[in-house]
Design a protein around this motif. Structure first.
Motif, PDB file in Angstrom:
ATOM      1  N   GLY A 135      -4.094  -2.471  -7.935  1.00 34.51           N
ATOM      2  CA  GLY A 135      -5.318  -3.258  -7.941  1.00 34.51           C
ATOM      3  C   GLY A 135      -6.136  -3.054  -6.686  1.00 34.51           C
ATOM      4  O   GLY A 135      -7.094  -2.287  -6.663  1.00 34.51           O
ATOM      5  N   ILE A 136      -5.741  -3.737  -5.603  1.00 35.75           N
ATOM      6  CA  ILE A 136      -6.520  -3.701  -4.354  1.00 35.75           C
ATOM      7  C   ILE A 136      -6.669  -2.285  -3.818  1.00 35.75           C
ATOM      8  O   ILE A 136      -7.783  -1.814  -3.541  1.00 35.75           O
ATOM      9  CB  ILE A 136      -5.853  -4.601  -3.289  1.00 35.75           C
ATOM     10  CG1 ILE A 136      -5.854  -6.061  -3.740  1.00 35.75           C
ATOM     11  CG2 ILE A 136      -6.579  -4.456  -1.953  1.00 35.75           C
ATOM     12  CD1 ILE A 136      -5.055  -6.974  -2.843  1.00 35.75           C
ATOM     13  N   GLU A 137      -5.529  -1.579  -3.664  1.00 35.62           N
ATOM     14  CA  GLU A 137      -5.585  -0.239  -3.068  1.00 35.62           C
ATOM     15  C   GLU A 137      -6.352   0.738  -3.959  1.00 35.62           C
ATOM     16  O   GLU A 137      -7.229   1.465  -3.483  1.00 35.62           O
ATOM     17  CB  GLU A 137      -4.168   0.293  -2.825  1.00 35.62           C
ATOM     18  CG  GLU A 137      -4.150   1.685  -2.205  1.00 35.62           C
ATOM     19  CD  GLU A 137      -2.753   2.202  -1.928  1.00 35.62           C
ATOM     20  OE1 GLU A 137      -2.632   3.324  -1.427  1.00 35.62           O
ATOM     21  OE2 GLU A 137      -1.779   1.475  -2.220  1.00 35.62           O
ATOM     22  N   ALA A 138      -6.047   0.751  -5.242  1.00 34.84           N
ATOM     23  CA  ALA A 138      -6.693   1.705  -6.148  1.00 34.84           C
ATOM     24  C   ALA A 138      -8.197   1.487  -6.210  1.00 34.84           C
ATOM     25  O   ALA A 138      -8.977   2.452  -6.211  1.00 34.84           O
ATOM     26  CB  ALA A 138      -6.081   1.575  -7.546  1.00 34.84           C
ATOM     27  N   VAL A 139      -8.628   0.235  -6.238  1.00 29.85           N
ATOM     28  CA  VAL A 139     -10.059  -0.061  -6.339  1.00 29.85           C
ATOM     29  C   VAL A 139     -10.786   0.270  -5.045  1.00 29.85           C
ATOM     30  O   VAL A 139     -11.856   0.906  -5.054  1.00 29.85           O
ATOM     31  CB  VAL A 139     -10.269  -1.543  -6.724  1.00 29.85           C
ATOM     32  CG1 VAL A 139     -11.739  -1.930  -6.592  1.00 29.85           C
ATOM     33  CG2 VAL A 139      -9.799  -1.789  -8.153  1.00 29.85           C
ATOM     34  N   THR A 140     -10.238  -0.153  -3.908  1.00 29.10           N
ATOM     35  CA  THR A 140     -10.929   0.099  -2.636  1.00 29.10           C
ATOM     36  C   THR A 140     -10.959   1.582  -2.287  1.00 29.10           C
ATOM     37  O   THR A 140     -11.889   2.042  -1.620  1.00 29.10           O
ATOM     38  CB  THR A 140     -10.284  -0.696  -1.482  1.00 29.10           C
ATOM     39  OG1 THR A 140      -8.866  -0.455  -1.455  1.00 29.10           O
ATOM     40  CG2 THR A 140     -10.531  -2.190  -1.658  1.00 29.10           C
TER      41      THR A 140
ATOM     42  N   ARG B  90       2.939   0.088   5.353  1.00 25.40           N
ATOM     43  CA  ARG B  90       4.198   0.828   5.428  1.00 25.40           C
ATOM     44  C   ARG B  90       4.741   0.754   6.854  1.00 25.40           C
ATOM     45  O   ARG B  90       3.989   0.601   7.803  1.00 25.40           O
ATOM     46  CB  ARG B  90       3.984   2.281   5.018  1.00 25.40           C
ATOM     47  CG  ARG B  90       3.451   2.436   3.591  1.00 25.40           C
ATOM     48  CD  ARG B  90       3.280   3.899   3.244  1.00 25.40           C
ATOM     49  NE  ARG B  90       2.473   4.614   4.227  1.00 25.40           N
ATOM     50  CZ  ARG B  90       2.345   5.934   4.277  1.00 25.40           C
ATOM     51  NH1 ARG B  90       3.000   6.683   3.434  1.00 25.40           N
ATOM     52  NH2 ARG B  90       1.583   6.500   5.186  1.00 25.40           N
ATOM     53  N   ASP B  91       6.054   0.930   7.000  1.00 29.01           N
ATOM     54  CA  ASP B  91       6.678   0.819   8.321  1.00 29.01           C
ATOM     55  C   ASP B  91       6.273   1.948   9.256  1.00 29.01           C
ATOM     56  O   ASP B  91       6.352   1.802  10.476  1.00 29.01           O
ATOM     57  CB  ASP B  91       8.213   0.791   8.181  1.00 29.01           C
ATOM     58  CG  ASP B  91       8.701  -0.516   7.578  1.00 29.01           C
ATOM     59  OD1 ASP B  91       7.989  -1.535   7.708  1.00 29.01           O
ATOM     60  OD2 ASP B  91       9.785  -0.520   6.970  1.00 29.01           O
ATOM     61  N   ASP B  92       5.852   3.084   8.691  1.00 29.38           N
ATOM     62  CA  ASP B  92       5.480   4.211   9.550  1.00 29.38           C
ATOM     63  C   ASP B  92       3.979   4.248   9.850  1.00 29.38           C
ATOM     64  O   ASP B  92       3.489   5.185  10.480  1.00 29.38           O
ATOM     65  CB  ASP B  92       5.917   5.537   8.918  1.00 29.38           C
ATOM     66  CG  ASP B  92       5.229   5.803   7.580  1.00 29.38           C
ATOM     67  OD1 ASP B  92       4.586   4.868   7.048  1.00 29.38           O
ATOM     68  OD2 ASP B  92       5.343   6.931   7.062  1.00 29.38           O
ATOM     69  N   GLN B  93       3.243   3.217   9.418  1.00 31.37           N
ATOM     70  CA  GLN B  93       1.802   3.180   9.673  1.00 31.37           C
ATOM     71  C   GLN B  93       1.532   2.811  11.127  1.00 31.37           C
ATOM     72  O   GLN B  93       2.068   1.820  11.630  1.00 31.37           O
ATOM     73  CB  GLN B  93       1.130   2.157   8.759  1.00 31.37           C
ATOM     74  CG  GLN B  93      -0.380   2.195   8.760  1.00 31.37           C
ATOM     75  CD  GLN B  93      -0.928   3.362   7.948  1.00 31.37           C
ATOM     76  OE1 GLN B  93      -0.307   3.804   6.983  1.00 31.37           O
ATOM     77  NE2 GLN B  93      -2.091   3.862   8.336  1.00 31.37           N
ATOM     78  N   ASN B  94       0.720   3.613  11.800  1.00 30.10           N
ATOM     79  CA  ASN B  94       0.373   3.345  13.198  1.00 30.10           C
ATOM     80  C   ASN B  94      -0.706   2.259  13.215  1.00 30.10           C
ATOM     81  O   ASN B  94      -1.878   2.528  12.929  1.00 30.10           O
ATOM     82  CB  ASN B  94      -0.131   4.631  13.867  1.00 30.10           C
ATOM     83  CG  ASN B  94      -0.353   4.460  15.355  1.00 30.10           C
ATOM     84  OD1 ASN B  94      -0.858   3.436  15.807  1.00 30.10           O
ATOM     85  ND2 ASN B  94       0.024   5.465  16.131  1.00 30.10           N
TER      86      ASN B  94
ATOM     87  N   PHE C 171       0.843  -1.185   0.000  1.00 29.50           N
ATOM     88  CA  PHE C 171       0.000   0.000   0.000  1.00 29.50           C
ATOM     89  C   PHE C 171       0.881   1.239   0.000  1.00 29.50           C
ATOM     90  O   PHE C 171       1.943   1.267   0.629  1.00 29.50           O
ATOM     91  CB  PHE C 171      -0.910  -0.001   1.223  1.00 29.50           C
ATOM     92  CG  PHE C 171      -1.828  -1.203   1.288  1.00 29.50           C
ATOM     93  CD1 PHE C 171      -2.585  -1.558   0.191  1.00 29.50           C
ATOM     94  CD2 PHE C 171      -1.929  -1.972   2.441  1.00 29.50           C
ATOM     95  CE1 PHE C 171      -3.436  -2.660   0.228  1.00 29.50           C
ATOM     96  CE2 PHE C 171      -2.768  -3.072   2.501  1.00 29.50           C
ATOM     97  CZ  PHE C 171      -3.524  -3.417   1.388  1.00 29.50           C
ATOM     98  N   THR C 172       0.416   2.282  -0.678  1.00 28.47           N
ATOM     99  CA  THR C 172       1.274   3.458  -0.874  1.00 28.47           C
ATOM    100  C   THR C 172       0.867   4.671  -0.053  1.00 28.47           C
ATOM    101  O   THR C 172       1.610   5.646   0.010  1.00 28.47           O
ATOM    102  CB  THR C 172       1.276   3.856  -2.363  1.00 28.47           C
ATOM    103  OG1 THR C 172      -0.068   4.152  -2.782  1.00 28.47           O
ATOM    104  CG2 THR C 172       1.829   2.724  -3.221  1.00 28.47           C
ATOM    105  N   SER C 173      -0.318   4.646   0.555  1.00 27.79           N
ATOM    106  CA  SER C 173      -0.779   5.816   1.305  1.00 27.79           C
ATOM    107  C   SER C 173      -1.578   5.374   2.521  1.00 27.79           C
ATOM    108  O   SER C 173      -2.093   4.254   2.566  1.00 27.79           O
ATOM    109  CB  SER C 173      -1.657   6.711   0.424  1.00 27.79           C
ATOM    110  OG  SER C 173      -2.857   6.046   0.076  1.00 27.79           O
ATOM    111  N   SER C 174      -1.689   6.276   3.490  1.00 24.16           N
ATOM    112  CA  SER C 174      -2.465   5.962   4.694  1.00 24.16           C
ATOM    113  C   SER C 174      -3.926   5.745   4.366  1.00 24.16           C
ATOM    114  O   SER C 174      -4.575   4.852   4.932  1.00 24.16           O
ATOM    115  CB  SER C 174      -2.317   7.095   5.721  1.00 24.16           C
ATOM    116  OG  SER C 174      -0.989   7.187   6.178  1.00 24.16           O
TER     117      SER C 174
END
Length: 462
Positions: A180-185, A255-259, A20-23
Motif C-alpha cells: 500500500g504505502i510503499e507501492a503507491v508512494t 530495514r535494519d541495514d537502512q542508514n 518497507f522492502t527497498s531503499s
C-alpha cells in the motif's frame, strides 16, 4: 540494560511485521510524508517574503539544528522498537516511566491534523475535476474567488469530497505497508517531480518570469530579523512531519541495514528541492501576469487558476498543477493516518482492516466539523475559533512542539549516547561516530530549546 535486552528480544520476535522492502521505497514513503501542500505554496512564499536566498540559508541551518535531529531520533526509536509509536516508547523507556505519553499526544495530534488537513486536500481533489471541466478557467480573480467560496460554503460538497479523500487514503492503507504505502508512494513521488519540472519549464518561458525568480532567490539580508529566524526554525520543525509520531511509525518499518542519517538527509534535500521547484513553477507565472504572490488558500485556489487561465494551454497546466498538489497531499495523509491505525492494530490487537475502517469512521464524524467550518458550523466556535482553526492551533502550537521537546529530552537525557550510537549502527557498524556525538549534543541541548522558543512564539507569549 534489562530494558534494552527486553527491547532487543521484542525486536527479534517481531520480524514478521510488514515493512518497507527497498531503499527507494523507504525514501519515497518518508519523502511522501514530509512533502505536503505546504511545499506548494507556503514554503516558496515564506522564502520570497523573508529575504529570498538569505532565508534559505537560515532555513537550512534551522533544519540541521531542529528538523533533521528530531527526524533522525523519531525514525531511530521506531526502528529500534519495531512497534507502533505508543508501544515503542513503552518498550524503550525505563520501567514505570510514562514516556509513552509523548506518543499518545502524537497520536492525538495526528488524528486532529488529519481531521482538518483532509478537508484542505478535499478542496484540492475537487479542483482537479473543476480544472478538467473548465469551471475555474478564468483570468479574473473575482471569478476564481467566487468559485472557491461556493465550494467551501456548500456543506454537501465539502463533506462529499472530504469523505472521498478519506476513502482513498483508507483504501491504500488497507493494502498494508509494502503493497500500500510503499507501492503507491514509489509511483507518486517520481510523478510529482515530473509534473513540477514540466510546469516549472513552462513558467520560466513566460515573459517577465525572471521577476518571480528574483522574488524567490535574490538575497535580502536586511529582512533577516529575529522574527524571520524564528519563522525559519518553526518551518524547519513543522515541515518534516515530526512531533506527531509519523516518523516513528515509519521508522518501525525501516530495514535494519537502512542508514538512517543518510536517508533523512536525502529526504531533507529532496523536500527542499520540491519546494524550490514549486516556487519556480508558481511565482514566475504569478509575476508574469501581474498577480500578487499571496500565501495560503488565496494563492492556491484563487490566484493560481487565474494565472494558468492567462497562459496558452493554461487549462492543461492547471490540471497538471492540481494533480501534483493532490499527490503531495496524498503522501502526507498516508503517513498521518498510519499513526492511529498502527496503534489500534498493534497496541490494541485490532486487525489492520478494522483499525483502518474505525479511524475512517471517526474521522468522517470529527472531520465533518472542520469540513462544515465555512458553512453550517461557521458560527460554532470554541475559544473564538472554528473547529478547523481550533484543531490547527492546538496541534501546531501545543501538541507537536511538546512532542518534539519531550522526544529530544528522552533521547538526550534518558536514553543517552551509548544507546543512541547502538541504535544508529547498521548491523553493528557505525558509519561516523563523530557525527553521532554532534547529533547527541544537538538533540540534548539545542533542539528542545529552539522548539520551546517556537512554541512560546506560537502561543503569543512574547
Amino acid at each position: 540494560m534489562k530494558q534494552e535486552n527486553r527491547s532487543s528480544a521484542t525486536v527479534g520476535a517481531s520480524k514478521a511485521r510488514d515493512g518497507f522492502t527497498s531503499s527507494f521505497g523507504v525514501l519515497a514513503a518518508t519523502l511522501g510524508s514530509a512533502v505536503g501542500l505546504g511545499n506548494i505554496w507556503k514554503f516558496p512564499y515564506l522564502t520570497g517574503t523573508n529575504g529570498g536566498a538569505g532565508f534559505l540559508v537560515v532555513y537550512v541551518c534551522a533544519t540541521l539544528l531542529v528538523g533533521l535531529p528530531v527526524m533522525i531520533s523519531e525514525i531511530m526509536l521506531g526502528r529500534r522498537a519495531k512497534s507502533d509509536a505508543v508501544t515503542a516508547l513503552k518498550k524503550l523507556a525505563p520501567a514505570g516511566q510514562p514516556w509513552w505519553l509523548i506518543s499518545a499526544f502524537g497520536v492525538l495530534s495526528a488524528f486532529l491534523i488529519m481531521a482538518f488537513y483532509s478537508e484542505v486536500a478535499a478542496w484540492v481533489f475537487a479542483y482537479v475535476f473543476k480544472a478538467i471541466g473548465g469551471g475555474i478557467l478564468s483570468s479574473d480573480p473575482k471569478v476564481t474567488s467566487a468559485a472557491f467560496g461556493s465550494l467551501i460554503a456548500d456543506p454537501v460538497q465539502s463533506l462529499l469530497w472530504q469523505w472521498l479523500v478519506l476513502a482513498l487514503i483508507g483504501g491504500i492503507l488497507l493494502m498494508g505497508v509494502a503493497k500500500g504505502i510503499e507501492a503507491v508512494t514509489k509511483k507518486l513521488m517520481p510523478m510529482l517531480f515530473l509534473l513540477l519540472l514540466v510546469i516549472g519549464v513552462r513558467s520560466l518561458m513566460l515573459p517577465g518570469a525572471m521577476q518571480g525568480v528574483s522574488f524567490l532567490f535574490t538575497p535580502d539580508f536586511s529582512k533577516i530579523t529575529a522574527g524571520v529566524v524564528l519563522t525559519a526554525v518553526g518551518l524547519a520543525f513543522f515541515k518534516l512531519s515530526i512531533g506527531m509520531g509519523t516518523m516513528m511509525t515509519y521508522g518501525s518499518y525501516f530495514r535494519d541495514d537502512q542508514n538512517i542519517p543518510a536517508t533523512t538527509l536525502r529526504v531533507m534535500c529532496a523536500d527542499l528541492f520540491v519546494s524550490m521547484l514549486a516556487g519556480i513553477a508558481i511565482f514566475p507565472a504569478v509575476f508574469a501576469f501581474g498577480f500578487k504572490p499571496e500565501a495560503g488558500p488565496s494563492l492556491l485556489f484563487i490566484t493560481i487558476p487565474a494565472v494558468f487561465a492567462s497562459m496558452p494551454l493554461g487549462q492543461l497546466f492547471m490540471v497538471a498543477f492540481f494533480i501534483l498538489a493532490a499527490i503531495a497531499s496524498t503522501g502526507a495523509m498516508l503517513s498521518i493516518l498510519e499513526v492511529p491505525v498502527s496503534v489500534l492494530s498493534e497496541r490494541f490487537g485490532i486487525s489492520r482492516p478494522k483499525a483502518t475502517v474505525l479511524n475512517l469512521l471517526l474521522l468522517a464524524l470529527i472531520g465533518a466539523t472542520c469540513a462544515l467550518s465555512n458553512s453550517s458550523m461557521a458560527e460554532f466556535k470554541l475559544f473564538g475559533m472554528t473547529m478547523f482553526d481550533l484543531f490547527d492551533f492546538v496541534t501546531s502550537n501545543i501538541l507537536m512542539p511538546l512532542g518534539g521537546i519531550f522526544l529530544c529530552l528522552f533521547v538526550g537525557w534518558v536514553w543517552g549516547f551509548d544507546r543512541l550510537k547502538a541504535a544508529l549502527s547498521n548491523e553493528g557498524q557505525l558509519h561516523n561516530e563523530a557525527l553521532v556525538r554532534v547529533l547527541f549534543v544537538v538533540v540534548r541541548f539545542v533542539s528542545p530549546l529552539l522548539i520551546l522558543v517556537v512554541m512560546l512564539k506560537g502561543l503569543k507569549l512574547f
